[in-house]
Design a protein around this motif. Structure first.
Motif, mmCIF file in Angstrom:
data_model
loop_
_atom_site.group_PDB
_atom_site.id
_atom_site.type_symbol
_atom_site.label_atom_id
_atom_site.label_comp_id
_atom_site.label_asym_id
_atom_site.label_seq_id
_atom_site.Cartn_x
_atom_site.Cartn_y
_atom_site.Cartn_z
ATOM 1 N N GLY A 141 0.850 -1.175 0.000
ATOM 2 C CA GLY A 141 0.000 0.000 0.000
ATOM 3 C C GLY A 141 0.890 1.230 0.000
ATOM 4 N N ILE A 142 0.384 2.348 -0.495
ATOM 5 C CA ILE A 142 1.215 3.557 -0.535
ATOM 6 C C ILE A 142 0.426 4.760 -0.037
ATOM 7 N N ASP A 143 1.118 5.629 0.678
ATOM 8 C CA ASP A 143 0.517 6.845 1.207
ATOM 9 C C ASP A 143 0.315 7.836 0.058
ATOM 10 N N SER A 148 1.999 7.708 -6.104
ATOM 11 C CA SER A 148 0.843 7.118 -6.769
ATOM 12 C C SER A 148 0.988 5.602 -6.862
ATOM 13 N N VAL A 149 -0.131 4.949 -7.149
ATOM 14 C CA VAL A 149 -0.116 3.516 -7.409
ATOM 15 C C VAL A 149 0.764 3.236 -8.638
ATOM 16 N N GLY A 150 1.564 2.176 -8.536
ATOM 17 C CA GLY A 150 2.515 1.845 -9.582
ATOM 18 C C GLY A 150 3.904 2.374 -9.306
ATOM 19 N N SER A 151 4.035 3.298 -8.339
ATOM 20 C CA SER A 151 5.335 3.842 -7.978
ATOM 21 C C SER A 151 6.129 2.827 -7.168
ATOM 22 N N ARG A 313 9.622 -1.582 -2.473
ATOM 23 C CA ARG A 313 8.186 -1.881 -2.485
ATOM 24 C C ARG A 313 7.509 -1.027 -3.548
ATOM 25 N N SER A 314 6.680 -1.661 -4.360
ATOM 26 C CA SER A 314 5.907 -0.932 -5.367
ATOM 27 C C SER A 314 4.429 -0.981 -4.998
ATOM 28 N N ALA A 315 3.720 0.074 -5.352
ATOM 29 C CA ALA A 315 2.356 0.267 -4.865
ATOM 30 C C ALA A 315 1.312 -0.411 -5.736
ATOM 31 N N ALA A 344 2.371 -2.632 -10.533
ATOM 32 C CA ALA A 344 3.285 -2.777 -9.396
ATOM 33 C C ALA A 344 4.267 -3.918 -9.616
ATOM 34 N N LEU A 345 3.786 -5.042 -10.111
ATOM 35 C CA LEU A 345 4.670 -6.181 -10.348
ATOM 36 C C LEU A 345 5.691 -5.871 -11.439
#
Length: 372
Positions: A141-143, A148-151, A313-315, A344-345
């Motif tokens: 999960g990302i703050d 952003s998601v995918g970062s 870690r990727s989001a 993310a992967l």
């Protein structure tokens, strides 16, 4: 069959283009591999496989290749991890590439599984991990305050979110922000005195983090319509609305899959508390502190080197919903399938892969000591 041929073609094209380093000779020859495969797991073994990088993943979906991927599959398929080592003392068999010396593992989800699996790998007599780099590569999960998601975020601090006191929120004293507070303290975020650490926080090698970030910070990460739509809802969060990017940011590991703005605020406070104001909560996951605690122990007996550990870690999802959205409903909808899983992967593999290539392709440069 066609997918396999396509992957091979892509790998060859990348090699010819200089994206993947060529290796003049295998790290482990066929005789060594055969001797190691003949050894019984968790028993003494005269032969050893030299390992240059351990890629630590936490889960896989279904089979190890040919179906919907989890964290492990892209590494196994695209890196040619052709040697399977039975690993009954852990969660999942190991995969090794004798050409590059890359070993990949799946710990299982949660800090208990990650700690025991990492310790079991470190004590496996079939492997020489004394000079190995460890790359923890998983989704998170990302703050939305940070990205952003995918970062993809490189961590310096690993903070444990489980070792604590807790009082139910319906019974907390007036003036407390929450009922969750550090052992040996007098209440939430009580800094006087800061309680003794007992695995609540670990600091990775900061020079190695900076090196990995510098190597990858300008990489273009995968984007797609699903995550582009998801980030548009985060009005007032400019970093959450950016296309995926590489950043530095710390990881909070907790066995409870938490979610929501109030929990996100707690994660930021908890990170600042344990890092004495030096850290910044960016990603939420479950395993890092367990994995690193085992590597600390292994370092003491010469089986690992804690200064060669990296956490990426990727989001796959945000740690809280967009403004005005119910956190329970948002969490339940995300559990049906993360919008950012594919991105993310791919980001994990691309960003982490660049670091793996650099280390294995220039082992003469990195064998003796980590980069500074």
């Amino acid at each position: 069959m066609m997918r396999t041929i396509a992957r091979v073609a892509l790998s060859v094209a990348a090699l010819l283009a200089g994206a993947l380093p060529a290796h003049a000779a295998p790290v482990a020859d066929a005789a060594t591999v055969a001797a190691v495969k003949a050894c019984v797991p968790a028993r003494p073994c005269a032969a050893k496989l030299p390992v240059r990088v351990v890629v630590v993943t936490m889960f896989e979906i279904g089979k190890d290749s040919g179906d919907k991927p989890g964290e492990f599959q892209l590494w196994k398929e695209r890196r040619g991890l052709s040697v399977t080592l039975p690993f009954p003392q852990g969660w999942h068999d190991l995969a090794y590439d004798p050409q590059t010396g890359v070993l990949a593992m799946v710990t299982g989800m949660g800090s208990i599984k990650s700690a025991t699996a990492a310790l079991a790998v470190g004590l496996d007599d079939r492997l020489d991990l004394s000079k190995a780099y460890w790359l923890v590569a998983g989704i998170a999960g990302i703050d939305p305050e940070d990205a952003s998601v995918g970062s993809a975020a490189w961590a310096r601090y690993l903070i444990d979110g489980d070792i604590a006191h807790e009082i139910d929120a319906r019974e907390i004293p007036a003036g407390w922000k929450s009922g969750y507070f550090a052992l040996h303290s007098k209440g939430p975020m009580d800094p006087t005195p800061l309680p003794p650490e007992n695995g609540e926080m670990f600091e990775l090698n900061p020079a190695l983090q900076e090196w990995a970030f510098a190597l990858t910070k300008d990489m273009k990460l995968p984007d797609d319509p699903a995550i582009a739509t998801a980030r548009k809802a985060f009005t007032g969060y400019p970093n959450a609305q950016k296309p995926p990017f590489v950043l530095k940011g710390d990881n909070l590991a907790a066995m409870t899959f938490w979610h929501g703005a109030k929990m996100n605020a707690w994660a930021n406070d908890w990170t600042k508390f344990w890092t004495r104001g030096q850290g910044e909560f960016v990603t939420s996951a479950m395993e890092e502190t367990g994995t690193f605690q085992s590597i600390e122990y292994l370092t003491r007996v010469g089986r690992a080197d804690r200064d060669r550990v990296m956490v990426l870690r990727s989001a796959s999802n945000f740690s809280m919903p967009p403004p005005g959205v119910d956190p329970a409903g948002y969490l339940l909808s995300e559990n049906q399938g993360y919008a950012g899983m594919t991105a993310a992967l791919e980001a994990l593999y691309l960003v982490g892969g660049k670091v793996v290539d650099e280390i294995t392709g220039h082992w003469d440069r990195y064998e003796k000591a980590p980069p500074k």
